[in-house]
Design a protein around this motif. Sequence first.
Motif, PDB file in Angstrom:
ATOM      1  N   ALA A 103      28.763  37.138  29.099  1.00  0.00           N
ATOM      2  CA  ALA A 103      28.876  38.459  29.715  1.00  0.00           C
ATOM      3  C   ALA A 103      29.152  38.357  31.211  1.00  0.00           C
ATOM      4  N   ALA A 104      28.484  37.413  31.890  1.00  0.00           N
ATOM      5  CA  ALA A 104      28.672  37.261  33.338  1.00  0.00           C
ATOM      6  C   ALA A 104      30.085  36.781  33.665  1.00  0.00           C
ATOM      7  N   VAL A 105      30.617  35.831  32.878  1.00  0.00           N
ATOM      8  CA  VAL A 105      31.977  35.346  33.102  1.00  0.00           C
ATOM      9  C   VAL A 105      32.997  36.453  32.834  1.00  0.00           C
ATOM     10  N   THR A 106      32.723  37.279  31.820  1.00  0.00           N
ATOM     11  CA  THR A 106      33.603  38.412  31.528  1.00  0.00           C
ATOM     12  C   THR A 106      33.613  39.408  32.687  1.00  0.00           C
ATOM     13  N   TRP A 107      32.447  39.659  33.276  1.00  0.00           N
ATOM     14  CA  TRP A 107      32.361  40.547  34.446  1.00  0.00           C
ATOM     15  C   TRP A 107      33.205  39.991  35.590  1.00  0.00           C
ATOM     16  N   LEU A 108      33.084  38.690  35.823  1.00  0.00           N
ATOM     17  CA  LEU A 108      33.848  38.049  36.891  1.00  0.00           C
ATOM     18  C   LEU A 108      35.355  38.156  36.628  1.00  0.00           C
ATOM     19  N   ALA A 109      35.739  38.139  35.357  1.00  0.00           N
ATOM     20  CA  ALA A 109      37.157  38.183  35.008  1.00  0.00           C
ATOM     21  C   ALA A 109      37.826  39.488  35.432  1.00  0.00           C
ATOM     22  N   PHE A 110      37.069  40.582  35.403  1.00  0.00           N
ATOM     23  CA  PHE A 110      37.671  41.890  35.658  1.00  0.00           C
ATOM     24  C   PHE A 110      37.532  42.352  37.110  1.00  0.00           C
ATOM     25  N   LEU A 111      37.068  41.465  37.992  1.00  0.00           N
ATOM     26  CA  LEU A 111      36.908  41.831  39.401  1.00  0.00           C
ATOM     27  C   LEU A 111      37.999  41.197  40.252  1.00  0.00           C
ATOM     28  N   ASP A 112      38.358  41.882  41.334  1.00  0.00           N
ATOM     29  CA  ASP A 112      39.363  41.401  42.282  1.00  0.00           C
ATOM     30  C   ASP A 112      38.658  41.073  43.599  1.00  0.00           C
ATOM     31  N   PRO A 113      38.610  39.791  44.009  1.00  0.00           N
ATOM     32  CA  PRO A 113      37.894  39.432  45.236  1.00  0.00           C
ATOM     33  C   PRO A 113      38.481  40.074  46.490  1.00  0.00           C
ATOM     34  N   THR A 114      39.776  40.356  46.484  1.00  0.00           N
ATOM     35  CA  THR A 114      40.389  40.977  47.664  1.00  0.00           C
ATOM     36  C   THR A 114      40.030  42.453  47.784  1.00  0.00           C
TER      37      THR A 114
END
Length: 436
Positions: A103-114
């Motif tokens: 779940a945590a990796v999936t959350w990271l997948a949908f975020l844009d660091p910029t």
Amino acid sequence: MSLTWLDRLGAGLKPYVQREPIAALMLGISSGFPYAMIGATLTTRLAQDGIDKKAVTAFSLAFLVYNIKFLWAPLVDSVRLPLLGRLGQRVSWLVLAGTLAMAAVTWLAFLDPTANLGLFAMAAVAVGAAGATYDIVIDAYRIETLKPEQLGVGSGLSQYGWRIGSVAAGSLALYVAARHGWSLAYLLCAAFALPAMLTGLVLGEPARHVVIATHRGLRQAWEATAGPLLEFFRRRGAFLVLLFVLLHKIGDTLANLTLRLLLNDLGFTNDEIATYDVGFGFVAMLAGIFLGGMMYAAIGMKRSVLVALALMAVSNLSFAWLASVGHSNALLAFTIGFENLASGIGGVVVVAYLSALCNLAFTATQFALLSAAASVVGRLVTGTTAGALIESLGYVQFYLLTTVVALPGLLLYLFMLRAGLIEQSLGDAGYRGNAG
């Protein structure tokens, strides 16, 4: 009738195909992938998105969650999960922790660091927290599943599994990101949580697991938390041993967690990084793990740890050489090969030493404490000052500094060796017979 070399070879390989060591291999695969997601892979992603070096190296603080995992390790031992608890203490926590990691990796997948660097940092910490919890359960499940005579083989295969999981996830992320973007890359990598979960569901509860009563008072809770620590610190030389554990990986951690910044600034492409840093480095790491096991068996724990510490310190000089020469695939291959060979050897013999320090009554909590402490100082320094040091000193001087920083741990180990503290501080985890 004397055995031929072929008979001996077959007898030597037989332990590697038994059920329990193979289970350790599968557990190691799942243990390695969250680390890859917030390690070199995340560094490459942030660097390619134009995030400045200070912010990129600050993300290594997400690893600090691994360094405090011993704080909640007693909960994993004693808290029975609702609903899932019917699967058994270890299996239920394997399923929960693996699901949280996905779940945590999936959350990271949908975020844009910029777009929102702060939220992206929170997701990275979430991956670290879930991965650290998964590590606690995986370590306990592995130790309790392996029979006493399988501990050496199982530890080696677990190391192989960890490298397979981290390298495969890192390679997959780089290749997919170069062609289809980082979101799909991270989503695919989340599947690496499954091997450990499936292993637990197939094998069930480990035979050596000791069930802790679920109804406990404050006194019992305190003993479960403080008991492992008090037992360790009652040993002669325990504080020096802990200081060594804290210091011995500073130089190695500083060098490895900043390598992707160096490769990005030297102009290496994703494909070159995947081929040499990930692919070639993986082969060198496997060779190092194999050599580490042979060294441990041939010259014993004390001397093999000493050799490994020296190799890990010297290998940092190859980073400085690469930084001074610039973009060179041949030199990158040598640097990655030397570093991963040294790290593979060190990974086997140092983990064997940390395992030997454990008391079998508190294996899970003590191993969590020691493994977390092993890199906490290096990660803290990397996350707070590494970027600034690179900008002020340059890469060559920075990597020369990491070599110097590795020396205190080596010198402290030499002192403990001469003072006889290595043997006197060991626990009863089964390695005393090979401590020569």
